[in-house]
Design a protein around this motif. Structure first.
Motif, PDB file in Angstrom:
ATOM      1  N   ALA A 151      -7.874   1.753   2.804  1.00  0.00           N
ATOM      2  CA  ALA A 151      -7.335   2.347   1.582  1.00  0.00           C
ATOM      3  C   ALA A 151      -8.080   1.734   0.404  1.00  0.00           C
ATOM      4  O   ALA A 151      -8.619   0.627   0.496  1.00  0.00           O
ATOM      5  CB  ALA A 151      -5.832   2.098   1.468  1.00  0.00           C
TER       6      ALA A 151
ATOM      7  N   ASN B  54     -11.869   7.499   7.678  1.00  0.00           N
ATOM      8  CA  ASN B  54     -12.216   7.210   6.293  1.00  0.00           C
ATOM      9  C   ASN B  54     -12.907   8.438   5.698  1.00  0.00           C
ATOM     10  O   ASN B  54     -14.004   8.776   6.085  1.00  0.00           O
ATOM     11  CB  ASN B  54     -13.154   6.003   6.245  1.00  0.00           C
ATOM     12  CG  ASN B  54     -13.542   5.678   4.817  1.00  0.00           C
ATOM     13  OD1 ASN B  54     -12.789   5.971   3.902  1.00  0.00           O
ATOM     14  ND2 ASN B  54     -14.720   5.087   4.650  1.00  0.00           N
TER      15      ASN B  54
ATOM     16  N   VAL C 118       0.856  -1.188   0.000  1.00  0.00           N
ATOM     17  CA  VAL C 118       0.000   0.000   0.000  1.00  0.00           C
ATOM     18  C   VAL C 118       0.890   1.234   0.000  1.00  0.00           C
ATOM     19  O   VAL C 118       1.833   1.333   0.796  1.00  0.00           O
ATOM     20  CB  VAL C 118      -0.938   0.015   1.222  1.00  0.00           C
ATOM     21  CG1 VAL C 118      -1.856   1.230   1.167  1.00  0.00           C
ATOM     22  CG2 VAL C 118      -1.751  -1.268   1.276  1.00  0.00           C
TER      23      VAL C 118
ATOM     24  N   GLU D 147      -2.392   7.219   2.303  1.00  0.00           N
ATOM     25  CA  GLU D 147      -2.685   6.382   3.461  1.00  0.00           C
ATOM     26  C   GLU D 147      -3.363   7.213   4.537  1.00  0.00           C
ATOM     27  O   GLU D 147      -2.889   8.269   4.931  1.00  0.00           O
ATOM     28  CB  GLU D 147      -1.372   5.801   3.992  1.00  0.00           C
ATOM     29  CG  GLU D 147      -1.560   4.863   5.172  1.00  0.00           C
ATOM     30  CD  GLU D 147      -0.229   4.346   5.641  1.00  0.00           C
ATOM     31  OE1 GLU D 147       0.059   4.462   6.837  1.00  0.00           O
ATOM     32  OE2 GLU D 147       0.533   3.857   4.803  1.00  0.00           O
TER      33      GLU D 147
ATOM     34  N   GLU E 178       1.567   7.641   2.577  1.00  0.00           N
ATOM     35  CA  GLU E 178       0.973   8.977   2.423  1.00  0.00           C
ATOM     36  C   GLU E 178       2.057  10.030   2.209  1.00  0.00           C
ATOM     37  O   GLU E 178       2.007  10.815   1.269  1.00  0.00           O
ATOM     38  CB  GLU E 178       0.152   9.330   3.665  1.00  0.00           C
ATOM     39  CG  GLU E 178      -0.477  10.708   3.595  1.00  0.00           C
ATOM     40  CD  GLU E 178      -1.281  11.026   4.827  1.00  0.00           C
ATOM     41  OE1 GLU E 178      -1.920  12.072   4.857  1.00  0.00           O
ATOM     42  OE2 GLU E 178      -1.252  10.213   5.779  1.00  0.00           O
TER      43      GLU E 178
ATOM     44  N   GLN F 221     -10.311  11.089   0.355  1.00  0.00           N
ATOM     45  CA  GLN F 221      -9.277  10.069   0.165  1.00  0.00           C
ATOM     46  C   GLN F 221      -9.754   9.016  -0.824  1.00  0.00           C
ATOM     47  O   GLN F 221      -8.979   8.505  -1.627  1.00  0.00           O
ATOM     48  CB  GLN F 221      -8.942   9.406   1.509  1.00  0.00           C
ATOM     49  CG  GLN F 221      -8.182  10.315   2.455  1.00  0.00           C
ATOM     50  CD  GLN F 221      -8.027   9.677   3.823  1.00  0.00           C
ATOM     51  OE1 GLN F 221      -8.848   8.891   4.238  1.00  0.00           O
ATOM     52  NE2 GLN F 221      -6.951  10.025   4.498  1.00  0.00           N
TER      53      GLN F 221
ATOM     54  N   PRO G   8      -4.505   6.721  -3.836  1.00  0.00           N
ATOM     55  CA  PRO G   8      -4.941   7.115  -2.503  1.00  0.00           C
ATOM     56  C   PRO G   8      -3.774   7.314  -1.559  1.00  0.00           C
ATOM     57  O   PRO G   8      -2.779   6.609  -1.595  1.00  0.00           O
ATOM     58  CB  PRO G   8      -5.799   5.926  -2.066  1.00  0.00           C
ATOM     59  CG  PRO G   8      -5.225   4.763  -2.805  1.00  0.00           C
ATOM     60  CD  PRO G   8      -4.771   5.304  -4.098  1.00  0.00           C
TER      61      PRO G   8
END
Length: 674
Positions: A61, A97, A21, A109, A24, A101, A107
């Motif tokens: 995510a 959430n 993942v 994090e 950010e 995002q 995306p």
């Protein structure tokens, strides 16, 4: 059901697999993503739940790189965390959430929320999933290749919801054994070798695929027999599929009756000349004499000599009634009396009765009923997995295998695939270059049912679907070491068959019953050994009755030589058809010569006379067979344009327009009214 279409399940991932993942905040000196574990789906938003073991947090995510293949290929998935415990501990309301995002293409994090992980003493097991026959989902079980609703053995039959029906089927089989006095129970002695036995369970379906009979067959384990002790001769011929097509084409032309019968427990009619002992039946052991064995008097299914014994018995009975066997087809029997013609076609235990006089046909049926236990199915509508459609007013017969194709498409998980327009696209090269080159690729392909798929498609090709002959010939050469590209080619054939499963092979509408042949050759189509491809097809009453495509035995030095070699193979088939149809006595005059068309001018000239040419002086003598038959007047080779040669698709991949044109010319039609 609400929207009228299947929902997409493309977002479903394997629980517990590792995922990369994207971070950010990225530092040029740090990794751009972190390795996490996929643990579930958030309830209030679109995305995935990921767990970071290092930081002991769970977050949401939208995207990540899922390492599903790596997880499947490992014997141990590497998951040391109890996924159920993690999911139970996730507080959905505490997970950050935001809509912003979720709308980002890449995306970021979200804020990490620390979640306490409850430890458990329960042994962690990787999740169990069912995977289809795709390379990217390569965990394949052999159990998926069998009919899942048919028991594999006696115990499964008794444990199934249909146990009562299977029990009745077994009782019926046992009663047949007693009625035919198949065995006697005898005491066993020291050193006595016995043959084992087992139950085979099958559901018999009609032409629409609906189950109408539950069949239990007792089969001996004949593979344990020893030659010279338990059996001697085993040869047993059956009628060729192409001979059945020829008989149906003739029946359509003359408007003959076509009746079908099945012989119940056919093999039990054959008598044994050897001493064969078999163990008692599972579930039906004699309580009074449990240690005794069965001394067989009749040829039970599964024995090496069973098929031969049945055929000898059948031959003896039908010849007593005045039938004579065809010299060119081992199990087609002929009876001609004046203008009355009767044919009897035997394929193991299925009988086609064809003729022009109903009283005579009825007398034959009555005679067979006295000799064997016969199931009368009246007008033939289904044989060997082939539907028979008929319009007697137009003297048309159509053959279809749509039910069989539905079965194999479902078997290989292609029943909902995209529809293909060609069995093999022009320009695609099938060669050993596509074979696996790494151990991972070998391991992946070892779980693909490649040979099974080839065998299933081959039966359709042999019966009615000649339009996939060339594609199947190319992919079948690599069944010992197939690669992902080869498997893709197999799936393309299945997609094409799904798109054209309703096609009919049609006979009828001709004013004269004549045989016409076509042959062609593709020069050096095999890139691995530079050998060429031969292909030929013969038409009778407008439709294709026999065809073949095969790689040539030698390397041809020119297109002329490859076409000349193909002419030899086509001439052999022409001579067989001439003799076979002539012996049937249904053609007023024996066709002589049989016309064969070719699209190569040089090859046509070479079949007529031996010309001294540098490109032909080395040709093997056996390939001059075609020229000899031309000289004898049995065959004549004529030239035809390649665009009009229906043998062209048997030697190369064509564009859709040409492929469809040739399919139509051999009466392989998409739609026809009956």
């Amino acid at each position: 059901m609400w929207k009228g279409k299947r929902p997409s399940l493309g977002h479903i991932k394997i629980l517990g697999c590792e995922v990369f993942v994207r971070r950010e905040a990225q530092d040029k000196l740090e990794a751009r993503s972190k390795k996490c574990l996929f643990v579930g789906y958030p309830k209030e938003s679109f995305g995935y739940l990921f767990y970071k073991p290092k930081d002991n947090v769970v977050f949401v995510a939208r995207r990540g790189v899922f390492l599903e293949r790596e997880m499947i290929s490992k014997e141990d998935s590497g998951s040391k965390i109890d996924l159920e415990e993690i999911q139970e501990s996730v507080d959905e309301e505490s997970i950050v959430n935001t809509n912003s995002q979720q709308e980002e293409v890449t995306p970021a994090e979200p804020n990490d929320v620390s979640l306490p992980i409850r430890r458990t003493s329960r042994v962690s097991k990787p999740p169990q999933f069912y995977y289809g026959f795709h390379i990217e989902e390569d965990k394949i079980s052999d159990s998926t290749l069998s009919e899942l609703d048919e028991p594999a053995n006696y115990k499964e039959a008794m444990a199934s919801p249909e146990a009562v029906k299977w029990k009745e089927a077994m009782k019926s089989e046992i009663q047949s054994m007693y009625d035919n006095q198949v065995w006697n129970l005898v005491d066993t002695t020291t050193g006595l070798k016995t043959v084992g036995c087992k139950w085979i369970f099958k559901k018999k379906t009609d032409m629409d695929g609906k189950v109408h009979t539950y069949k239990a067959r007792l089969v001996a384990k004949g593979y344990t027999q020893t030659h010279g002790i338990g059996y001697e001769e085993t040869f047993s011929p059956v009628a060729k599929i192409k001979s059945i097509r020829i008989m149906l084409a003739i029946a359509a032309f003359h408007d003959y009756e076509i009746w079908k019968m099945d012989v119940k427990t056919a093999f039990l009619n054959g008598k044994l000349t050897e001493d064969v002992f078999m163990a008692q039946l599972e579930g039906f052991e004699n309580a009074k004499y449990p240690t005794r064995v069965c001394k067989l008097q009749k040829a039970i299914y599964g024995l090496k000599q069973a098929s031969r014994s049945w055929n000898l018995c059948f031959y003896e009975k039908v010849t007593q009634f005045g039938f004579s066997i065809s010299e060119d087809e081992s199990y087609i029997y002929v009876k001609i009396s004046g203008s009355i013609v009767v044919f009897l076609v035997l394929y193991v235990d299925e009988i086609l009765l064809i003729g022009n006089d109903i009283p005579t046909l009825q007398s034959v049926k009555d005679w067979l009923g006295k000799c064997f236990a016969i199931k009368d199915l009246e007008d033939a509508t289904y044989i060997l997995g082939i539907k028979i459609f008929r319009d007697r007013s137009k003297r048309l017969i159509g053959l279809s295998q749509d039910t069989y194709l539905d079965k194999i498409l479902k078997r290989f998980k292609m029943d909902n695939s995209k529809k293909g327009i060609l069995p093999l696209h022009h320009g695609i090269k099938i060669s050993s270059d596509l074979c696996p080159k790494t151990n991972d690729e070998l391991d992946k392909m070892s779980r693909v049912p490649y040979a099974s798929a080839i065998g299933s498609i081959m039966y359709a090709m042999t019966c009615t679907r000649l339009d996939v002959s060339f594609a199947l010939s190319m992919v079948s050469r690599h069944h010992q070491n197939p690669g992902e590209g080869h498997w893709t080619a197999i799936k393309n054939i299945l997609k094409y068959l799904r798109n054209t499963k309703d096609r009919f092979l049609v006979y009828g509408g001709e004013k004269e019953l004549r045989v016409t042949g076509y042959y062609d050759a593709g020069w050096q189509t095999d890139k691995d050994d530079s050998r060429s491809q031969s292909g030929w097809i013969f038409l009778l009453n407008g439709g294709a009755v026999t065809w073949k495509t095969l790689k040539q035995d030698t390397v041809a030095d020119s297109t002329c030589e490859s076409e000349y070699i193909a002419a030899c193979e086509a001439s052999k088939e022409a001579i067989w058809m001439k003799n076979f149809i002539g012996d049937l006595g249904v053609v007023p005059t024996v066709q002589d010569p049989i016309e064969i068309f070719c699209d190569n001018e040089s090859a046509v000239a070479l079949t007529k006379e031996p010309k001294d040419h540098g490109k032909s002086k080395h040709i093997n003598k056996k390939y001059h067979f075609g020229r000899s038959k031309v000289a004898e007047g049995h065959v004549i080779v004529k030239e035809i344009r390649s665009e009009d040669n229906p043998a062209d698709p048997f030697t190369k991949a064509l564009a859709k327009s040409k492929h469809d044109k040739h399919a139509w010319s051999i009466r392989l039609k998409d739609k026809i009214k009956f």
